[in-house]
Write an enzyme that holds these catalytic residues in place. Structure first.
Site, PDB file in Angstrom:
ATOM      1  CB  THR A 186      -0.891   0.034   1.246  1.00  0.00           C
ATOM      2  OG1 THR A 186      -0.023   0.094   2.383  1.00  0.00           O
ATOM      3  CG2 THR A 186      -1.752  -1.208   1.357  1.00  0.00           C
ATOM      4  CD  GLU A 331      -5.085  -2.863   2.062  1.00  0.00           C
ATOM      5  OE1 GLU A 331      -5.439  -2.371   0.976  1.00  0.00           O
ATOM      6  OE2 GLU A 331      -4.514  -2.208   2.955  1.00  0.00           O
ATOM      7  CE  LYS A 440     -15.155  12.103  13.099  1.00  0.00           C
ATOM      8  NZ  LYS A 440     -13.748  11.713  12.949  1.00  0.00           N
ATOM      9  CD1 TRP A 445     -19.287  13.176  11.421  1.00  0.00           C
ATOM     10  CD2 TRP A 445     -19.287  11.253  10.252  1.00  0.00           C
ATOM     11  NE1 TRP A 445     -18.777  12.201  12.231  1.00  0.00           N
ATOM     12  CE2 TRP A 445     -18.767  11.003  11.548  1.00  0.00           C
ATOM     13  CE3 TRP A 445     -19.366  10.198   9.354  1.00  0.00           C
ATOM     14  CZ2 TRP A 445     -18.332   9.750  11.948  1.00  0.00           C
ATOM     15  CZ3 TRP A 445     -18.941   8.953   9.748  1.00  0.00           C
ATOM     16  CH2 TRP A 445     -18.426   8.721  11.030  1.00  0.00           C
TER      17      TRP A 445
HETATM   18  P1  ADP Z   1      -3.327   3.310  -1.614  1.00  0.00           P
HETATM   19  O1  ADP Z   1      -2.106   2.525  -1.496  1.00  0.00           O
HETATM   20  O2  ADP Z   1      -3.241   4.631  -2.293  1.00  0.00           O
HETATM   21  O3  ADP Z   1      -4.164   3.345  -0.366  1.00  0.00           O
HETATM   22  P2  ADP Z   1      -5.323   1.597  -2.728  1.00  0.00           P
HETATM   23  O4  ADP Z   1      -5.622   1.357  -4.158  1.00  0.00           O
HETATM   24  O5  ADP Z   1      -5.162   0.418  -1.891  1.00  0.00           O
HETATM   25  O6  ADP Z   1      -4.079   2.500  -2.730  1.00  0.00           O
HETATM   26  O7  ADP Z   1      -6.423   2.564  -2.142  1.00  0.00           O
HETATM   27  C1  ADP Z   1      -7.668   2.065  -1.791  1.00  0.00           C
HETATM   28  C2  ADP Z   1      -8.584   3.178  -1.393  1.00  0.00           C
HETATM   29  O8  ADP Z   1      -8.853   4.037  -2.498  1.00  0.00           O
HETATM   30  C3  ADP Z   1      -9.947   2.717  -0.959  1.00  0.00           C
HETATM   31  O9  ADP Z   1      -9.938   2.270   0.380  1.00  0.00           O
HETATM   32  C4  ADP Z   1     -10.774   3.977  -1.151  1.00  0.00           C
HETATM   33  O10 ADP Z   1     -10.641   4.874  -0.062  1.00  0.00           O
HETATM   34  C5  ADP Z   1     -10.152   4.597  -2.369  1.00  0.00           C
HETATM   35  N1  ADP Z   1     -10.948   4.288  -3.556  1.00  0.00           N
HETATM   36  C6  ADP Z   1     -10.730   3.329  -4.465  1.00  0.00           C
HETATM   37  N2  ADP Z   1     -11.666   3.366  -5.438  1.00  0.00           N
HETATM   38  C7  ADP Z   1     -12.517   4.381  -5.115  1.00  0.00           C
HETATM   39  C8  ADP Z   1     -13.695   4.936  -5.716  1.00  0.00           C
HETATM   40  N3  ADP Z   1     -14.197   4.473  -6.852  1.00  0.00           N
HETATM   41  N4  ADP Z   1     -14.287   5.965  -5.073  1.00  0.00           N
HETATM   42  C9  ADP Z   1     -13.805   6.472  -3.922  1.00  0.00           C
HETATM   43  N5  ADP Z   1     -12.693   6.004  -3.326  1.00  0.00           N
HETATM   44  C10 ADP Z   1     -12.055   4.970  -3.910  1.00  0.00           C
END
Ligand code: ADP
Length: 541
Positions: A186, A331, A440, A445
């Site tokens: 990540t 994940e 917040k 929210w």
């Molecule tokens: P990073 O390593 O940048 O966290 P990830 O691809 O694992 O990369 O990031 C996942 C996160 O990206 C998700 O938990 C969510 O918050 C955000 N995300 C992914 N797709 C979307 C989407 N279509 N809309 C909003 N948020 C998204």
């Protein structure tokens, strides 16, 4: 139970390579190279070169279980490593080159990778970090043989290694489908990057599911160009999904600007593509400036961050291209949900159906369960309105991070995504925020994603970022940072007037700032940086 009497053939990536060589040997693979050439071959060629690469890796001493790292773009050579390394029982550690130096080093050391393959672009960072690498023993430059430069690390050359191997058959080892295949980290916006170790079984099941009509809906007539990076969660599985479905594959290397995308999309007849929203902002701006056409492009999957509604609408109304929003994370291999229509949705009429598709992250797909829970862990109703923490589970969801002692999922397999979302009775999920980005204010929210979505629809706005900063009375209040399109100027008054009809009064940002918006290594708005930069904006500190 009594045992079933069917075969237990392991679900491994080599099976995909063997399948595509038999079923679609002449289907083309087109790749830009880092040298700027266009490389053309086909799936039979991919299988042949992958066998030679596997032999070369063996000669370099790569054994089952070893980690092999890459710092590389979307090219045919990277694709070959996607099959050769896991095919040998090794683990491909795709390092995100947009991470900071110390994070790149952290990932290589944590993965204990022994061989590092890299594109010419990354020669400086490799040479800078090499003295501090304790596990990498072999460096391989992924360039044409004529363009080779061993540099200060004494790199071997990819093409020379492959060319030295015979063309004959290769006995891929029999693998355990639960063995590790890819190690993806990540991005580490909070703390050190965390390793997610995909098993062969997870990769194959994920790829089979993603191609379904309810998800990407790919057929052997499709020409697919992955603009999500191979180093970020395996480009959403497309290197496996495409061969399973017999699709022609177009790899754009590092060239993801509007003009370069346009060139490949029209020259190669691309019908399907995918990437983060920022890429498509550049593509749409390019089409707008040049009056160019989308050619054969029919569908785009967009995810990684929320898809601006205005983007999906422009693609459909101006260019006849369908946008399918996806949500997922490293994940989850990474696919979680995809926004595709259903009969129940169509029955609501086209406008209503579009509205749902354009404003939801996607709908439930077989293989990944979703639930929303409140602060006490109690499941929230699927009413499309009650928001809570989004939990997921299934055969391509993480159980435990690499080299951690504790599971990341709870005893029932549920993994907390860190996202806040709603689910409705039709199975559509909507992300309202990342838990850490929720604003917040006065006990209520505000969804930063919703506010950004309205703001980015304002003419002249390229990127809109909303985040909360401390406020003396309301705990937090939203600020809006806007990066305008090149050559456009906007005023705070114009932006606020544009927002007014769309939002309730207390959502109105307390200030609008015109500045470049910082992005993370995976192309998301870097809210951590924004919160720090503008921390004192409303407290006058
Ligand atoms: P990073 O390593 O940048 O966290 P990830 O691809 O694992 O990369 O990031 C996942 C996160 O990206 C998700 O938990 C969510 O918050 C955000 N995300 C992914 N797709 C979307 C989407 N279509 N809309 C909003 N948020 C998204």
């Amino acid at each position: 139970m009594i045992p079933g009497l069917m075969q237990t053939t392991p679900l491994v990536t080599t099976a995909i390579l063997n399948f595509v060589e038999a079923a679609h040997p002449k289907v083309e693979i087109v790749s830009r190279t880092v040298e700027g050439r266009i490389q053309r071959y086909d799936y039979a060629g991919l299988a042949a070169r992958t066998r030679r690469l596997a032999r070369a890796l063996r000669e370099l001493g790569v054994k089952s279980g070893d980690r092999v790292a890459t710092l590389a773009w979307n090219t045919h050579r990277h694709l070959e490593l996607f099959y050769a390394v896991p095919g040998l029982g090794g683990v491909l550690n795709t390092v995100n080159p947009r991470l900071f130096d110390d994070q790149i080093l952290y990932v290589l050391e944590h993965a204990e990778s022994t061989v590092l393959f890299y594109d010419r672009t990354f020669q400086p960072v490799v040479e800078r970090l090499a003295p501090a690498m304790t596990t990498v023993k072999t460096f391989v430059l992924m360039s044409d043989a004529e363009a080779h430069d061993p540099g200060t690390v004494g790199a071997l050359n990819y093409e020379t290694l492959v060319a030295a191997q015979p063309e004959e058959a290769f006995d891929w080892p029999v693998l355990d489908e639960n063995g590790g295949a890819f190690l993806c980290y990540t991005s580490g916006t909070t703390g050190d990057p965390k390793g997610v170790l995909y098993s062969h079984r997870a990769v194959v099941l994920h790829a089979m599911a993603a191609g379904l009509a309810s998800a990407f809906g790919l057929t052997a007539f499709d020409v697919v160009m992955p603009c999500s990076s191979l180093y970020h969660a395996t480009a959403w599985g497309l290197p496996f999904i495409c061969p399973i479905n017999g699709c022609k594959l177009v790899l754009p290397a590092e060239k993801m600007d509007g003009a370069s995308l346009q060139e490949l999309i029209s020259a190669e007849g691309v019908t399907f593509s995918g990437g983060v929203p920022t890429i498509w902002t550049m593509y749409l701006a390019h089409l707008d400036q040049t009056g160019g056409s989308v050619g054969a492009l029919k569908r785009i999957i967009i995810g990684g961050s929320a898809v601006p509604r205005a983007m999906a609408e422009t693609f459909k109304r101006t260019h006849g291209v369908e946008v399918l929003q996806i949500w997922g994370m490293t994940e989850t291999c990474p696919l979680g949900v995809v926004a595709t229509p259903t009969a129940a949705l169509a029955a609501l009429g086209e406008d209503e159906a579009d509205e749902v598709i354009w404003t939801r992250q996607g709908r439930l797909q077989f293989g990944i369960e979703l639930k929303i829970v409140d602060e006490d862990g109690k499941e929230a109703p699927r009413d499309g309105a009650t928001s809570g923490s989004l939990l997921v589970r299934g055969p391509w969801t993480i159980q435990r991070y690499y080299r951690k002692d504790e599971d990341a999922a709870d005893a029932d397999g549920w993994f907390d995504t860190g996202d806040i979302a709603t689910l409705d009775h039709l199975g559509f999920m909507r992300i309202t925020d990342r838990a850490k980005d929720v604003i917040k204010t006065g006990g209520e929210w505000i969804s930063s994603i919703d506010l950004e979505n309205f703001a980015v629809a304002c003419p002249g706005v390229k990127i809109a970022a909303v985040f909360g900063v401390p406020h003396p009375k309301w705990e937090e209040r939203p600020l809006l940072v806007i990066e305008p399109h090149e050559g456009q100027t906007l005023t705070k008054e114009e932006v606020l007037a544009f927002l007014e009809p769309h939002i309730v009064k207390w959502w109105m940002p307390d200030d609008v700032i015109f500045a470049p918006v910082p992005l993370t290594a995976t192309g998301k708005i870097d809210k951590k940086v924004l919160r720090t930069t503008y921390r004192d904006r409303l407290t006058g500190g």
